[in-house]
Scaffold this active site. Structure first.
Site, PDB file in Angstrom:
ATOM      1  CG  ASN A   1      64.873 -99.204  45.713  1.00 58.23           C
ATOM      2  OD1 ASN A   1      63.691 -99.049  45.385  1.00 58.23           O
ATOM      3  ND2 ASN A   1      65.873 -98.524  45.160  1.00 58.23           N
TER       4      ASN A   1
ATOM      5  CE  LYS B   1      67.123-100.205  42.271  1.00 54.41           C
ATOM      6  NZ  LYS B   1      68.409-100.115  41.588  1.00 54.41           N
TER       7      LYS B   1
ATOM      8  CG  HIS C   1      67.772 -94.746  44.574  1.00 49.33           C
ATOM      9  ND1 HIS C   1      68.084 -94.961  43.257  1.00 49.33           N
ATOM     10  CD2 HIS C   1      68.124 -95.865  45.251  1.00 49.33           C
ATOM     11  CE1 HIS C   1      68.603 -96.180  43.137  1.00 49.33           C
ATOM     12  NE2 HIS C   1      68.635 -96.751  44.334  1.00 49.33           N
TER      13      HIS C   1
ATOM     14  CD  GLU D   1      67.854 -96.898  40.055  1.00 48.65           C
ATOM     15  OE1 GLU D   1      66.691 -97.046  40.466  1.00 48.65           O
ATOM     16  OE2 GLU D   1      68.721 -97.790  40.137  1.00 48.65           O
TER      17      GLU D   1
ATOM     18  CD  GLU E   1      71.622 -97.499  47.239  1.00 50.14           C
ATOM     19  OE1 GLU E   1      71.308 -98.665  47.442  1.00 50.14           O
ATOM     20  OE2 GLU E   1      70.985 -96.737  46.516  1.00 50.14           O
TER      21      GLU E   1
ATOM     22  N   GLY F   1      72.996-102.158  40.395  1.00 48.70           N
ATOM     23  CA  GLY F   1      72.425-102.903  39.272  1.00 48.70           C
ATOM     24  C   GLY F   1      73.465-103.396  38.277  1.00 48.70           C
TER      25      GLY F   1
ATOM     26  CB  SER G   1      75.767-105.413  43.091  1.00 49.79           C
ATOM     27  OG  SER G   1      75.457-104.767  41.868  1.00 49.79           O
TER      28      SER G   1
END
Ligand code: PGA
Length: 245
Positions: A5, A7, A91, A93, A161, A167, A207
């Protein structure tokens, strides 16, 4: 499945450089590979002659309508037209930065199927929710919303996730990942039956890097990984992909 991904990283020129540096010699032939580039990079990545055919391409987010006055949005049909075959949906985010709801996730899953895109539905708890012992409750609520849109036929993938691992450099232990994946698998089995539930690949994300990919991929019920930061470098992406052998 090893999915990257990107991003909001790697525009078309940088994506070309990524492909030039990508060497899949050590990656087993049966390993499925997938990249989610920014939508402005999608068409050129699909068409790039140096993209190995086994590297599939997906879109990071879609709108649930096919067209309309939705400034800044991209529809599933448009993504499919330029060659996307997968769509990342829900996702963390999208959920936590842009306020996407379970209901929107469900509508997006329906839109993906309408245009032949395979949805990769993301679920995961925040640190607060984990500390409160609410992991199963949260991920099952997120899964149920998406499940309501699963058709009788058609492929779907899930990505577990944990938000606190994205991150941050903090990775869930293989045991944490296995436990959450088993919870999701049980619900899939109840809802879809044993055979269909078994076909749903559940990826771990948060991560993942070359140093921890093998132990996560070896964990029970982990069928692949969804990689953010470590997928931006072709050598690191290839090393993660070869860890699945
Ligand atoms: P990360 O991101 O690997 O950089 O933690 C994972 C993701 O958000 O998909």
């Amino acid at each position: 499945m090893i999915a990257g991904n990107w991003k909001m990283h790697l525009g078309p020129a940088e994506a070309r450089t990524f492909l030039e540096g990508l060497s899949l010699g050590d990656v087993p032939a049966q390993q499925e590979l997938l990249i989610f580039p920014p939508s402005v990079t999608l068409a050129s990545l699909v068409a790039d002659p140096s993209r190995p055919a086994r590297v599939q391409v997906g879109i990071q987010n879609i709108h649930w309508e096919d067209q309309g006055a939705f400034t800044g949005e991209v529809s599933a049909g448009m993504a499919a037209e330029v060659g996307a075959t997968f769509a990342l949906i829900g996702h963390s985010e999208r959920r936590h930065v842009f306020g996407e709801t379970d209901e929107e996730v469900s509508l997006k899953v329906t839109a993906a199927y309408r245009h032949g895109l395979v949805p990769v539905v993301c679920v995961g708890e925040t640190l607060e929710e984990r500390r409160a012992g609410r992991v199963d409750e949260v991920i099952l609520r997120q899964l149920d919303a998406a499940l309501s849109a699963f058709p009788a036929q058609g492929r779907v993938l899930l990505a577990y996730e944990p938000v606190w691992a994205i991150g941050t450099g903090e990775t869930a232990t293989p045991q944490d990942a296995s436990a959450a994946h088993a919870t999701l698998r049980r619900r899939l089995t109840d809802a879809l039956g044993v055979a269909k539930a078994r076909e749903v690949a559940i990826l771990y994300g948060g991560s993942v890097k070359p140093a921890n990919a093998a132990e996560l991929l070896d964990a029970t019920d982990v069928d692949g990984v969804l990689v953010g930061g470590a997928s931006l470098d072709p050598e690191s992406f290839a090393r993660i992909a070869s860890a699945g052998s």
